[in-house]
Design a protein around this motif. Structure first.
Motif, PDB file in Angstrom:
ATOM      1  N   ILE A   1       0.808  -1.220   0.000  1.00  0.00           N
ATOM      2  CA  ILE A   1       0.000   0.000   0.000  1.00  0.00           C
ATOM      3  C   ILE A   1       0.841   1.269   0.000  1.00  0.00           C
ATOM      4  O   ILE A   1       0.443   2.295  -0.562  1.00  0.00           O
ATOM      5  N   PHE A   2       2.022   1.243   0.579  1.00  0.00           N
ATOM      6  CA  PHE A   2       2.793   2.485   0.677  1.00  0.00           C
ATOM      7  C   PHE A   2       3.376   2.933  -0.664  1.00  0.00           C
ATOM      8  O   PHE A   2       3.472   4.141  -0.915  1.00  0.00           O
ATOM      9  N   PRO A   3       3.750   2.040  -1.569  1.00  0.00           N
ATOM     10  CA  PRO A   3       4.182   2.501  -2.895  1.00  0.00           C
ATOM     11  C   PRO A   3       3.029   2.988  -3.777  1.00  0.00           C
ATOM     12  O   PRO A   3       3.278   3.593  -4.824  1.00  0.00           O
ATOM     13  N   LEU A   4       1.776   2.745  -3.386  1.00  0.00           N
ATOM     14  CA  LEU A   4       0.621   3.146  -4.194  1.00  0.00           C
ATOM     15  C   LEU A   4       0.558   4.671  -4.293  1.00  0.00           C
ATOM     16  O   LEU A   4       0.448   5.364  -3.299  1.00  0.00           O
ATOM     17  N   ARG A   5       0.615   5.203  -5.525  1.00  0.00           N
ATOM     18  CA  ARG A   5       0.667   6.645  -5.710  1.00  0.00           C
ATOM     19  C   ARG A   5      -0.664   7.239  -6.172  1.00  0.00           C
ATOM     20  O   ARG A   5      -0.829   8.453  -6.191  1.00  0.00           O
ATOM     21  N   GLU A   6      -1.600   6.385  -6.536  1.00  0.00           N
ATOM     22  CA  GLU A   6      -2.929   6.841  -6.915  1.00  0.00           C
ATOM     23  C   GLU A   6      -3.852   6.781  -5.705  1.00  0.00           C
ATOM     24  O   GLU A   6      -3.986   5.735  -5.080  1.00  0.00           O
ATOM     25  N   ARG A   7      -4.479   7.899  -5.371  1.00  0.00           N
ATOM     26  CA  ARG A   7      -5.329   7.935  -4.187  1.00  0.00           C
ATOM     27  C   ARG A   7      -6.568   7.058  -4.393  1.00  0.00           C
ATOM     28  O   ARG A   7      -7.304   7.227  -5.359  1.00  0.00           O
ATOM     29  N   PRO A   8      -6.801   6.114  -3.467  1.00  0.00           N
ATOM     30  CA  PRO A   8      -8.015   5.303  -3.572  1.00  0.00           C
ATOM     31  C   PRO A   8      -9.262   6.164  -3.383  1.00  0.00           C
ATOM     32  O   PRO A   8      -9.327   6.980  -2.466  1.00  0.00           O
ATOM     33  N   GLN A   9     -10.228   5.971  -4.242  1.00  0.00           N
ATOM     34  CA  GLN A   9     -11.481   6.716  -4.086  1.00  0.00           C
ATOM     35  C   GLN A   9     -12.257   6.190  -2.889  1.00  0.00           C
ATOM     36  O   GLN A   9     -12.811   6.979  -2.115  1.00  0.00           O
ATOM     37  N   HIS A  10     -12.327   4.881  -2.751  1.00  0.00           N
ATOM     38  CA  HIS A  10     -13.013   4.265  -1.612  1.00  0.00           C
ATOM     39  C   HIS A  10     -12.201   3.048  -1.192  1.00  0.00           C
ATOM     40  O   HIS A  10     -12.221   2.016  -1.873  1.00  0.00           O
ATOM     41  N   LEU A  11     -11.505   3.168  -0.089  1.00  0.00           N
ATOM     42  CA  LEU A  11     -10.644   2.101   0.409  1.00  0.00           C
ATOM     43  C   LEU A  11     -11.417   1.228   1.387  1.00  0.00           C
ATOM     44  O   LEU A  11     -11.886   1.704   2.419  1.00  0.00           O
ATOM     45  N   LEU A  12     -11.554  -0.049   1.058  1.00  0.00           N
ATOM     46  CA  LEU A  12     -12.091  -1.024   2.000  1.00  0.00           C
ATOM     47  C   LEU A  12     -10.924  -1.625   2.762  1.00  0.00           C
ATOM     48  O   LEU A  12      -9.903  -1.987   2.166  1.00  0.00           O
ATOM     49  N   ILE A  13     -11.066  -1.738   4.074  1.00  0.00           N
ATOM     50  CA  ILE A  13     -10.014  -2.325   4.895  1.00  0.00           C
ATOM     51  C   ILE A  13     -10.597  -3.523   5.618  1.00  0.00           C
ATOM     52  O   ILE A  13     -11.559  -3.390   6.388  1.00  0.00           O
ATOM     53  N   LEU A  14     -10.013  -4.669   5.371  1.00  0.00           N
ATOM     54  CA  LEU A  14     -10.451  -5.898   6.027  1.00  0.00           C
ATOM     55  C   LEU A  14      -9.581  -6.116   7.252  1.00  0.00           C
ATOM     56  O   LEU A  14      -8.407  -6.466   7.144  1.00  0.00           O
ATOM     57  N   GLY A  15     -10.148  -5.863   8.440  1.00  0.00           N
ATOM     58  CA  GLY A  15      -9.399  -6.000   9.683  1.00  0.00           C
ATOM     59  C   GLY A  15      -9.383  -4.704  10.458  1.00  0.00           C
ATOM     60  O   GLY A  15      -8.927  -3.670   9.953  1.00  0.00           O
TER      61      GLY A  15
END
Length: 471
Positions: free
Chosen positions: A163-177
């Motif tokens: 996730i940290f190298p991801l440079r495109e901002r997620p529009q809607h991030l689902l987090i499992l946990g």
């Protein structure tokens, strides 16, 4: 195949392994360090360092929206998500030389960048070489635990490693946990402009004191993070972004999915059976001295199965060095190891929670709370949420939890108190600078003695005699 003979062979160049290697070689031991992946391990590259850098950027963005209570007009920040990730990368790059191969080779450590495999109780093969050592240290860390949910592996889910190298901002991030990793990254991404939904099969922050956890979860919900509990995922669909279908019929869709369901220790291909080292899915089986079932092999950090914290790995390293390098007896303990969830407000704990203490000590437990609301510095800064919660048994401190601003800094006093046996009276008697947040700990400790001073009939009689009888 060439053979290297050495005093100490360390497998894994994360926090624990690097600490062992650096300490041992500087004391005069011959050291071989083996690492198949990145120097610095998970903490530097995928965990503590990048997450705190991201949290700092998110905090700066959030501050621009919350100044109204101070008479400062709020503004909506313009977040350059790629530039935020540049900041994260710079922080990693700044710290990386401390953990680098060049530095450790400069100290005199022989570094081998390859996978290690035991072929005998005292021999490891790595990079086409055989290493025969008097002592070994397994410091292989852990990796993200990915649950076996149907459909999950069919799409590009994220973990803390990606996730940290991801440079495109997620529009809607689902987090499992909804553990510490999920909660920290949920709040950070929300503050950086993402819509965020956290789903947990049980309760979010379920390992923490419920009273303290609720303060954190309420803060996230107030910022717009959706937290869904008792959300057991039945399958994952990647046909349109990502959709999590729950066992109860509900479904949640988003643009990206972060899996933050804990971490797993793995020893794949290490040949531990050849080394006579027992282990399970929690880690290497170790005794109080961190020795495995092969007395010449130690385990530290995540690999030892006693907790997954960078500071715990560093503590373990000191225990092993005293034995393997100096020949001194040393035993590890866990009752004084703190942990922190770096949300805002932070949540910190050391020793027993209230529930753990009541289970162990029954009616002998006394809880000493003190709210940040009654602290003058907290009032001045407008950060009055949270409290200190001391857990005592017959006047002896056995645990402390703090939720509030800078809780991770404030918990240090109670970690010291537990490790060194400092009494409540010593904390209550401290003279601290005013006004500081640290006074909440002093006030909580003093609450134990207040009834003895202010609700004591015998003491009142003494005071009456002094004031009315004695000259």
């Amino acid at each position: 195949m060439d053979e290297i003979r050495t005093d100490l062979c360390v497998i894994g160049a994360g926090s624990g392994g690097l600490s062992v290697a650096a300490g041992a070689v500087q004391m005069g031991a011959r050291v071989v360090l083996i690492e198949a992946a990145e120097m610095g391990g998970d903490c530097l590259n995928h965990g503590c360092v990048p997450s705190k850098a991201l949290i700092a950027a998110a905090k700066a963005a959030h501050a621009m929206t919350t100044g109204e209570r101070f008479g400062i007009r709020p503004v909506t920040p313009e977040v350059d998500f790629a530039a935020v990730k540049d900041h994260v990368a710079r922080v990693i790059a700044t710290i990386a030389p401390i953990d680098s191969q060049d530095r450790f080779e400069g100290l005199g450590v022989r570094v081998i960048r390859a996978h290690a495999r035991f072929v005998a109780p005292d021999v490891v093969e790595a990079g086409g070489q055989r290493i025969r050592a008097r002592r070994f240290v397994i410091a292989t860390g852990s990796r993200p635990r990915v649950p076996p949910i149907p459909g999950l592996a069919d799409g590009p889910f994220l973990t803390n490693e990606t996730i940290f190298p991801l440079r495109e901002r997620p529009q809607h991030l689902l987090i499992l946990g909804g553990g510490p990793i999920g909660i920290e990254l949920a709040q950070a991404h929300r503050r950086l402009g993402c819509r965020v939904t956290v789903l947990d099969g049980g309760a979010a922050l379920q390992k923490e004191d419920p009273e303290l956890a609720q303060v954190v979860l309420s803060a996230l919900r107030n910022e717009g993070v959706e937290i869904v509990t008792k959300a057991k995922v039945a399958r994952v669909d990647w046909s349109d972004g990502v959709t999590l279908h729950l066992e109860d019929g509900r479904s949640f869709g988003g643009s990206h999915l972060l899996v933050a369901t804990g971490r797993a220790v793995t020893f794949d291909g290490m040949g531990l059976a050849a080394a006579n080292v027992a282990h399970d899915d929690k880690g290497v089986t170790v005794d109080a001295r961190l020795r495995s079932t092969n007395r010449r092999i130690f385990a530290v950090g995540d690999a030892a199965g006693q907790g997954q914290f960078t500071h715990l790995a560093g503590y373990h390293a000191g225990i092993v060095i005293r034995q393997a390098v100096l020949g001194l007896p040393a035993r590890a303990r866990t009752d004084h190891i703190p942990r922190v969830t770096y949300a805002d407000p932070e949540l910190a704990q050391v020793g027993l929670t209230e529930a753990e203490a009541r289970k162990a000590h029954g009616a002998g437990v006394t809880i000493l709370p003190w709210p940040f609301h009654d602290n003058d510095r907290a009032q001045a800064e407008g950060r009055t949420e949270g409290l200190v919660k001391l857990v005592t048994v017959k006047g002896r401190i056995v645990g402390a939890g703090i939720v509030g601003p800078q809780a991770g800094e404030l918990i240090g006093l109670w970690a010291l108190a537990l490790s060194s046996g400092i009494k409540l009276s010593a904390v209550a008697g401290m003279v601290l600078p005013y006004p500081t947040l640290s006074e909440v700990s002093k006030r909580a400790a003093g609450a134990y003695f207040s009834p003895k001073l202010f609700d004591n009939p015998a003491l009142r009689r003494v005071v009456w005699l002094v004031q009315h009888v004695l000259p």
